[in-house]
Scaffold this active site. Structure first.
Site, PDB file in Angstrom:
ATOM      1  CB  SER A  31     -36.178 -26.855  13.271  1.00 42.35           C
ATOM      2  OG  SER A  31     -36.266 -26.454  11.937  1.00 42.35           O
ATOM      3  N   GLY A  68     -37.204 -31.127   9.569  1.00 42.89           N
ATOM      4  CA  GLY A  68     -36.215 -30.711  10.552  1.00 42.89           C
ATOM      5  C   GLY A  68     -34.775 -30.969  10.134  1.00 42.89           C
ATOM      6  N   PRO A 100     -39.330 -31.980   4.653  1.00 40.71           N
ATOM      7  CG  PRO A 100     -38.015 -32.329   2.766  1.00 40.71           C
ATOM      8  CD  PRO A 100     -39.172 -32.911   3.532  1.00 40.71           C
ATOM      9  N   GLY A 101     -38.260 -28.590   4.955  1.00 43.89           N
ATOM     10  CA  GLY A 101     -38.518 -27.217   4.515  1.00 43.89           C
ATOM     11  C   GLY A 101     -37.185 -26.523   4.287  1.00 43.89           C
ATOM     12  NE  ARG A 146     -33.490 -19.252  10.874  1.00 42.72           N
ATOM     13  CZ  ARG A 146     -32.268 -19.674  11.119  1.00 42.72           C
ATOM     14  NH1 ARG A 146     -31.239 -19.119  10.503  1.00 42.72           N
ATOM     15  NH2 ARG A 146     -32.055 -20.656  11.955  1.00 42.72           N
ATOM     16  CB  CYS A 174     -35.022   1.879  16.341  1.00 43.47           C
ATOM     17  SG  CYS A 174     -34.692   3.259  15.264  1.00 43.47           S
ATOM     18  CD  GLU A 175     -35.917  -3.838  18.784  1.00 45.57           C
ATOM     19  OE1 GLU A 175     -35.361  -4.368  19.787  1.00 45.57           O
ATOM     20  OE2 GLU A 175     -37.064  -3.439  18.778  1.00 45.57           O
TER      21      GLU A 175
HETATM   22  C1  LIG Z   1     -41.644 -26.580  10.465  1.00 43.48           C
HETATM   23  C2  LIG Z   1     -42.158 -27.914  10.135  1.00 43.48           C
HETATM   24  C3  LIG Z   1     -41.539 -28.672   9.147  1.00 43.48           C
HETATM   25  C4  LIG Z   1     -40.301 -28.222   8.410  1.00 43.48           C
HETATM   26  O1  LIG Z   1     -39.230 -28.028   9.240  1.00 43.48           O
HETATM   27  P1  LIG Z   1     -37.759 -27.747   8.610  1.00 43.48           P
HETATM   28  O2  LIG Z   1     -36.916 -27.557   9.801  1.00 43.48           O
HETATM   29  O3  LIG Z   1     -37.889 -26.514   7.788  1.00 43.48           O
HETATM   30  O4  LIG Z   1     -37.425 -28.939   7.785  1.00 43.48           O
HETATM   31  C5  LIG Z   1     -42.074 -29.907   8.839  1.00 43.48           C
HETATM   32  N1  LIG Z   1     -43.171 -30.368   9.480  1.00 43.48           N
HETATM   33  C6  LIG Z   1     -43.806 -29.646  10.428  1.00 43.48           C
HETATM   34  C7  LIG Z   1     -44.999 -30.202  11.087  1.00 43.48           C
HETATM   35  C8  LIG Z   1     -43.316 -28.413  10.796  1.00 43.48           C
HETATM   36  O5  LIG Z   1     -43.934 -27.713  11.748  1.00 43.48           O
END
Ligand SMILES: *Cc1c(COP(=O)(O)O)cnc(C)c1O
Length: 470
Positions: A236, A272, A315-316, A358, A389-390
């Site tokens: 990622s 990623g 992509p996420g 994160r 509280c951290e």
């Molecule tokens: C988390 C994940 C993604 C997306 O990852 P990003 O970093 O958000 O693009 C795609 N495929 C799989 C299998 C994942 O576990």
């Protein structure tokens, strides 16, 4: 004189010329300052958003999500077309999934990946065609798999030998045919500028390359399973192409050998793709990444004399990350003397690790700007912290903010569209903030904020008479 190593600010953090500027890579394209110096998102002042919905508030710029979805689709369509194949883009829902976002990305031609029964139900509730869904996960339950097969999910990405047998039983019982990919681990793990390539990987996901052939042979024996190819996801927040290249080459070796036993129509290279969180981050543009990754696959296929498979990507973060901006109100400030006349100012805001885990989870860096007005003071080294509280409850570890930031001011933290809402918690019984979409000067709640009543409603120990009074 402090050496850079002793400096309380990291080397990458530059003192901005203008402490109110909005560095383009980390903000949605619609972010601007109005005539009064107030941050605006899609034309709406941050002050109005805060007044209407309260703080903390996660604001999602709908056009930014749509533009990124379109950019990915067209970049991979073009790259695939130039190399004699097709490409599908699956939005990785775990980055941030609600029905509105699911509809936007599907509207822009993307499919969606889910990795639990819960994500599957959100996508179905959004009306997404089951055929455009992929289902991931290293421990899908029988109930989750049954539900996925029953609704006619497009692809299940199988992760283990146990899962193959679970699926075999389900397709036999329901007399269905299920398309599956086999998730392999290529030994390549990539992150930002580096990648690590090993022979063995000590992790929970997928089949090692050496064991995948047997898994595929087993799938090919089962009438109700349609083997569609391999899947590999290497990490990622990746900025370069080298990790994808190395991984694709290893996976293609296996892909080529599987072709001897039957068809292998497709290949999914995962997600990623990185984004900028601070002004020094420089992710490769998606057009370049898409062209280079797809041509690396094409070269690999040509070298082995095998046909180009249909490609998929997931992509996420790169779809939703830059679309999100979190607004907080500053509650307290505190100066800490660091020696040699240096001061770090702590700015405590009304959220924290419950809405953005994160930094606490991965040491992730973010940036921040004063949002309710333009600052007039000099850049002051600051740390934006939450109300939990951290001591690790940090939102922005290192940033220069105007030295006149005071209680009551609004701060905006950009690039919070991915893995913030989806990782949110009720730690310290802090209600999770509402999520509002903005577009063309209008705002809409897409996920309602939690109330204290929501939190108390799960506490089974409250006598019902008291619960009604609350
Ligand atoms: C988390 C994940 C993604 C997306 O990852 P990003 O970093 O958000 O693009 C795609 N495929 C799989 C299998 C994942 O576990």
């Amino acid at each position: 004189m402090l050496s850079p190593a002793d400096s309380p600010a990291p080397e990458w953090l530059v003192v901005p010329d203008d402490v109110n500027d909005l560095a383009t890579a980390v903000w949605p394209a619609s972010a601007a300052r109005d005539g009064d110096g107030v941050l605006t998102l899609a034309g709406i002042p941050a002050t109005s958003l805060a007044q209407t919905y309260g703080t903390p508030l996660l604001v999602i710029d709908e056009d930014q999500v749509r533009d990124r979805a379109r950019a990915f689709r067209s970049a991979f369509d073009r790259a695939a077309g130039e190399n004699g194949t097709t490409a599908q883009v699956y939005y990785a829902g775990k980055a941030f999934l609600c029905t509105s976002v699911a509809r936007w990305v599907v509207d822009e031609g993307l499919c969606i990946d889910v990795c639990t029964g819960g994500e599957l139900e959100v996508a179905l509730a959004a009306g997404v065609a089951p055929a455009s869904l992929g289902f991931h996960g290293n421990n899908k339950s029988v109930a989750e798999l049954e539900r996925a097969v029953e609704v006619g999910i497009g692809t299940i990405i199988v992760d283990s030998a146990i899962e193959i047998e679970r699926l075999a039983a389900i397709v036999a019982r329901t007399d269905s045919v299920q398309r599956v990919l086999v998730r392999v681990i290529s030994g390549v793990h990539a992150e930002t500028h580096e990648f690590l390539a090993t022979a063995h990987e000590d992790q929970k996901f997928g089949f090692p390359l050496a064991e995948a052939e047997e898994a595929v042979a087993r799938i090919r024996e089962i009438d109700g399973l349609d083997f569609a190819g391999l899947h590999c996801h290497i990490g990622s927040q990746i900025f370069g192409v080298a990790g994808f290249r190395e991984s694709a080459s290893r996976v293609l070796e296996l892909h080529a050998s599987l072709l001897e036993g039957g068809p292998v129509p497709s290949l999914n290279l995962g997600g990623g793709f990185g984004i900028a969180y601070t002004r020094v981050d420089d992710p490769t543009p998606i057009e370049t990444l898409a062209a280079e990754i797809v041509s690396a696959v094409a070269e690999g296929c040509a070298a082995r004399g095998i046909p180009m498979p249909a490609l998929s990507f997931e992509p996420g973060r790169a779809i939703v990350g830059a679309a999100g901006v979190t607004l907080y109100e500053v509650g307290t400030t505190k100066d800490v003397e660091l020696g040699s006349g240096m001061v770090r100012r702590y700015l405590s805001v009304d959220g924290g690790m419950s809405d953005n885990a994160r930094p606490a989870l991965y040491g992730a860096q973010f940036s921040a700007r004063l949002a309710s007005r333009s600052g007039i003071g000099a850049p002051q080294l600051s740390r934006v912290v939450g109300k939990h509280c951290e001591s690790g409850d940090i939102v922005v570890e290192h940033e220069y903010l105007p030295d006149d930031v005071a209680p009551g001011d609004l701060l905006a933290v950009p690039s919070t569209g991915a893995y913030c809402a989806s990782l949110a918690s009720n730690y310290n019984h802090v209600p999770r903030p509402p999520i509002v979409a903005v577009r063309d000067g209008r705002s809409t709640v897409i996920v309602r904020g939690e109330s204290i009543a929501d939190i108390l409603s799960r506490d089974a120990g409250i006598p019902s008479a008291d619960a009604e009074r609350l």
